[in-house]
Design a protein around this motif. Structure first.
Motif, PDB file in Angstrom:
ATOM      1  N   GLN A 206       0.895  -1.116  -0.070  1.00 20.47           N
ATOM      2  CA  GLN A 206       0.026  -0.001  -0.100  1.00 20.47           C
ATOM      3  C   GLN A 206       0.814   1.271   0.077  1.00 20.47           C
ATOM      4  O   GLN A 206       0.491   2.253  -0.668  1.00 20.47           O
ATOM      5  CB  GLN A 206      -1.078  -0.186   1.152  1.00 20.47           C
ATOM      6  CG  GLN A 206      -2.052  -0.939   1.113  1.00 20.47           C
ATOM      7  CD  GLN A 206      -3.299  -0.975   2.299  1.00 20.47           C
ATOM      8  OE1 GLN A 206      -2.453  -0.634   3.506  1.00 20.47           O
ATOM      9  NE2 GLN A 206      -4.294  -1.480   2.114  1.00 20.47           N
ATOM     10  N   LEU A 209       2.242   1.634  -3.410  1.00 17.20           N
ATOM     11  CA  LEU A 209       1.332   2.037  -4.366  1.00 17.20           C
ATOM     12  C   LEU A 209       1.106   3.845  -4.036  1.00 17.20           C
ATOM     13  O   LEU A 209       0.864   4.306  -5.215  1.00 17.20           O
ATOM     14  CB  LEU A 209      -0.083   1.177  -4.355  1.00 17.20           C
ATOM     15  CG  LEU A 209      -1.027   1.498  -5.199  1.00 17.20           C
ATOM     16  CD1 LEU A 209      -0.815   1.507  -6.659  1.00 17.20           C
ATOM     17  CD2 LEU A 209      -2.446   0.799  -4.632  1.00 17.20           C
ATOM     18  N   ALA A 210       0.910   4.013  -2.922  1.00 16.73           N
ATOM     19  CA  ALA A 210       0.704   5.574  -2.818  1.00 16.73           C
ATOM     20  C   ALA A 210       1.889   6.352  -3.113  1.00 16.73           C
ATOM     21  O   ALA A 210       1.522   7.365  -3.713  1.00 16.73           O
ATOM     22  CB  ALA A 210       0.457   5.548  -1.086  1.00 16.73           C
ATOM     23  N   GLN A 212       3.925   5.515  -5.587  1.00 10.84           N
ATOM     24  CA  GLN A 212       3.568   5.498  -7.000  1.00 10.84           C
ATOM     25  C   GLN A 212       2.755   6.288  -7.298  1.00 10.84           C
ATOM     26  O   GLN A 212       2.939   7.111  -8.528  1.00 10.84           O
ATOM     27  CB  GLN A 212       3.672   4.152  -7.575  1.00 10.84           C
ATOM     28  CG  GLN A 212       3.831   3.902  -9.034  1.00 10.84           C
ATOM     29  CD  GLN A 212       5.067   4.240  -9.558  1.00 10.84           C
ATOM     30  OE1 GLN A 212       6.002   3.862  -8.772  1.00 10.84           O
ATOM     31  NE2 GLN A 212       5.356   4.939 -10.858  1.00 10.84           N
ATOM     32  N   GLU A 213       1.523   6.535  -6.845  1.00 11.45           N
ATOM     33  CA  GLU A 213       0.608   7.470  -7.297  1.00 11.45           C
ATOM     34  C   GLU A 213       0.867   8.783  -7.347  1.00 11.45           C
ATOM     35  O   GLU A 213       0.523   9.694  -8.281  1.00 11.45           O
ATOM     36  CB  GLU A 213      -0.883   7.199  -6.532  1.00 11.45           C
ATOM     37  CG  GLU A 213      -1.361   5.673  -6.831  1.00 11.45           C
ATOM     38  CD  GLU A 213      -2.648   5.505  -5.888  1.00 11.45           C
ATOM     39  OE1 GLU A 213      -2.755   6.300  -5.031  1.00 11.45           O
ATOM     40  OE2 GLU A 213      -3.544   4.602  -6.396  1.00 11.45           O
ATOM     41  N   THR A 214       1.621   9.118  -6.169  1.00 13.05           N
ATOM     42  CA  THR A 214       2.039  10.484  -6.074  1.00 13.05           C
ATOM     43  C   THR A 214       3.147  10.834  -7.013  1.00 13.05           C
ATOM     44  O   THR A 214       3.183  11.918  -7.735  1.00 13.05           O
ATOM     45  CB  THR A 214       2.840  10.609  -4.517  1.00 13.05           C
ATOM     46  OG1 THR A 214       1.773  10.353  -3.520  1.00 13.05           O
ATOM     47  CG2 THR A 214       3.235  12.125  -4.273  1.00 13.05           C
ATOM     48  N   SER A 216       3.323   9.338 -10.035  1.00 17.88           N
ATOM     49  CA  SER A 216       2.642   9.436 -11.340  1.00 17.88           C
ATOM     50  C   SER A 216       1.798  10.824 -11.343  1.00 17.88           C
ATOM     51  O   SER A 216       1.908  11.589 -12.634  1.00 17.88           O
ATOM     52  CB  SER A 216       1.679   8.472 -11.563  1.00 17.88           C
ATOM     53  OG  SER A 216       2.321   7.246 -11.628  1.00 17.88           O
ATOM     54  N   GLU A 217       1.262  11.278 -10.393  1.00 23.27           N
ATOM     55  CA  GLU A 217       0.566  12.487 -10.227  1.00 23.27           C
ATOM     56  C   GLU A 217       1.528  13.650 -10.620  1.00 23.27           C
ATOM     57  O   GLU A 217       1.098  14.664 -11.405  1.00 23.27           O
ATOM     58  CB  GLU A 217      -0.370  12.782  -9.139  1.00 23.27           C
ATOM     59  CG  GLU A 217      -0.930  14.028  -9.154  1.00 23.27           C
ATOM     60  CD  GLU A 217      -2.255  14.092 -10.102  1.00 23.27           C
ATOM     61  OE1 GLU A 217      -2.563  15.045 -10.494  1.00 23.27           O
ATOM     62  OE2 GLU A 217      -2.501  12.991 -10.646  1.00 23.27           O
ATOM     63  N   ARG A 220       2.718  13.652 -14.132  1.00 21.61           N
ATOM     64  CA  ARG A 220       1.485  13.927 -15.036  1.00 21.61           C
ATOM     65  C   ARG A 220       1.401  15.700 -15.053  1.00 21.61           C
ATOM     66  O   ARG A 220       1.304  16.462 -16.237  1.00 21.61           O
ATOM     67  CB  ARG A 220       0.206  13.447 -14.761  1.00 21.61           C
ATOM     68  CG  ARG A 220       0.075  12.058 -15.199  1.00 21.61           C
ATOM     69  CD  ARG A 220      -1.404  11.365 -15.149  1.00 21.61           C
ATOM     70  NE  ARG A 220      -1.860  11.608 -13.735  1.00 21.61           N
ATOM     71  CZ  ARG A 220      -1.917  10.576 -12.810  1.00 21.61           C
ATOM     72  NH1 ARG A 220      -1.205   9.563 -13.176  1.00 21.61           N
ATOM     73  NH2 ARG A 220      -2.291  10.539 -11.574  1.00 21.61           N
ATOM     74  N   THR A 393      -7.829  16.711 -12.077  1.00 19.87           N
ATOM     75  CA  THR A 393      -6.262  16.438 -11.695  1.00 19.87           C
ATOM     76  C   THR A 393      -5.763  17.931 -11.352  1.00 19.87           C
ATOM     77  O   THR A 393      -4.499  17.917 -11.063  1.00 19.87           O
ATOM     78  CB  THR A 393      -5.470  15.787 -12.930  1.00 19.87           C
ATOM     79  OG1 THR A 393      -5.849  16.491 -14.222  1.00 19.87           O
ATOM     80  CG2 THR A 393      -6.120  14.231 -13.317  1.00 19.87           C
TER      81      THR A 393
END
Length: 444
Positions: A206, A209-210, A212-214, A216-217, A220, A393
């Motif tokens: 977890q 994943l958090a 990686q999401e940070t 990735s955001e 982006r 976003t």
């Protein structure tokens, strides 16, 4: 056919080397903690959550120290001083479970073995549990749970293997005294370690994943920013290229349009035209790098405030009630500001369509005190059904801020009390150029 003497030994050598390597890894796992000495739940958001592990280990030590001592003295007839020393050695290190469970295991497990050897010297009773007493089993399971929550798989496997092997050795030493507690602790310990390891690996997954999401955001947002900068640079290039082309044509044609120019003036115009052509060529080369592919859309004329009415009409046809108010005293607006204002209105209307379908929207473009004011205000969504996007976003706002920043202006965005949204841009305008003073005619 004879077999080479080295042939049959190669698999055995490989197995031995693999076994030695695995043993070294297990020994390293037992001697080196896989995590820093930070407390369990140290990153929890609330203070009581961070203090919870300390309360748990304090309660465990407070319970198991007297229980272990009482069990040794009453059931196994161990002398009081020896029982007290064993009870403290077996239960007091439970205080370390919150931050150093592997170090606690290095104290508790040898103390448990010593306790089993001490009990072996005591008279046997029919209902005695040996080699591990009931308090030792329960406390050791808490220890294994802490290890499973903090240590990597290699370490917990090594702990479980050493526990099982030690229990088997003690059983072989005195099989008549063994009551099956060694096998029971091995089985229950394996279950507890699997549960703790599963919880630990789920938490690690977890967190990754958090993270990686940070990442990735952030990537982006950075990509959106770079794309917007590229588009701005391309659009500004097109605007500047137009003016450079005009300068080139005017400088080239000056000797033909103006008669009687001195030689020095003709040379000066020729130098201006050459410099303009060189600059134009450099910008075209820059444009070829900025463009990912040469499409006809890239070469189309750039929109501006003159096309806002068409943009608003297209938005109204799409089902969004919008009203446009253009100040009558806009006058001449620089091309970069003209394009930026159009893009801001375009992105703001797109956001209304995505997040607040059917919302009444008002657009105001006016000048005030040397600034171009662009204001887009929409109310709450009124169209039936859910919005096309429930959470954005923010990349569109990133692009708008970048445009306004590059033109020296400011952007203010935010929600309104009624549930609507506001986008307000303030872009500076260059001062009006004073008309050139006419020189008096020369005296004849």
């Amino acid at each position: 056919m004879s077999t080479s003497p080295a042939g049959p030994q190669m698999p055995a050598d490989g197995l031995l080397s693999a076994a030695r390597r695995n043993l070294r890894e297990l020994a390293h796992g037992l001697s080196h903690a896989s995590h820093p000495s930070t407390p369990l739940l140290a990153n929890a958001p609330k203070r009581w959550q961070r203090l919870l592990p300390y309360g748990v280990v304090l309660a465990l030590a407070s319970i198991f120290i007297p229980v272990t001592i009482t069990n040794l003295t009453t059931q196994y007839s161990v002398p009081g001083a020896l029982a007290g020393a064993l009870g403290v050695a077996q239960a007091a290190p439970l205080l370390m479970l919150a931050h150093r469970p592997l170090q606690a295991w290095w104290i508790i497990f040898p103390a448990d073995i010593l306790g089993a050897l001490v009990l072996l010297a005591q008279p046997a009773e029919p209902h005695d549990v040996w080699p591990w007493t009931p308090p030792v089993i329960v406390a050791y399971l808490f220890l294994l749970l802490a290890l499973g929550l903090r240590e990597i798989r290699r370490t917990v496997i090594a702990v479980w293997a050493v526990t099982g092997a030690t229990g088997a050795v003690l059983h072989l030493i005195a099989p008549d005294r063994s009551s099956g507690s060694a096998l029971l602790l091995t089985i229950l310990g394996g279950v507890v370690l699997v549960i703790g390891g599963a919880v630990r690996e789920r938490g690690v997954a977890q967190r990754r994943l958090a993270e990686q999401e940070t990442i990735s955001e952030a990537e982006r947002a950075q990509r959106t920013l770079l794309e917007e900068r590229t588009r701005i640079a391309r659009e500004l290039h097109d605007v500047v290229a137009h003016h450079m082309s005009v300068i080139t044509v005017q400088a080239d044609s000056a000797p033909y349009r103006i008669s009687g120019l001195p030689k020095a003036a003709e040379e000066e115009f020729a130098a201006i035209a050459a410099a303009a052509r060189e600059s134009l060529g450099e910008m075209r080369r820059l444009l070829s790098v900025l463009r990912s592919e040469g499409t006809e859309g890239d070469r189309a004329p750039q929109p501006g405030l003159s096309r806002l009415q068409q943009l608003v009409e297209a938005t109204v046809r799409a089902g969004l009630p919008a009203e446009l108010t253009l100040s009558k005293d806009l006058g001449e607006v620089p091309p970069a500001v003209d394009l930026s204002a159009y893009r801001i209105v375009q992105e703001a209307l797109a956001n209304v369509v995505r997040h607040a379908p059917g919302a009444r929207t008002r657009i105001l473009v006016a000048t005030a005190q040397g600034y171009l004011i662009v204001l887009v205000v929409n109310g709450p969504a009124t169209a039936p059904g859910s919005p096309l996007e429930t959470s954005g976003t923010g990349h569109g706002l990133v692009g708008m801020r970048e445009r306004v920043r590059l033109t020296g202006g400011t952007l203010d965005t935010g929600r309104l009390p009624d549930g609507g949204f506001r986008v307000a841009a303030r872009i500076p305008l260059p001062p009006a150029t004073a008309p050139s003073a006419h020189l008096p005619p020369e005296e004849p």
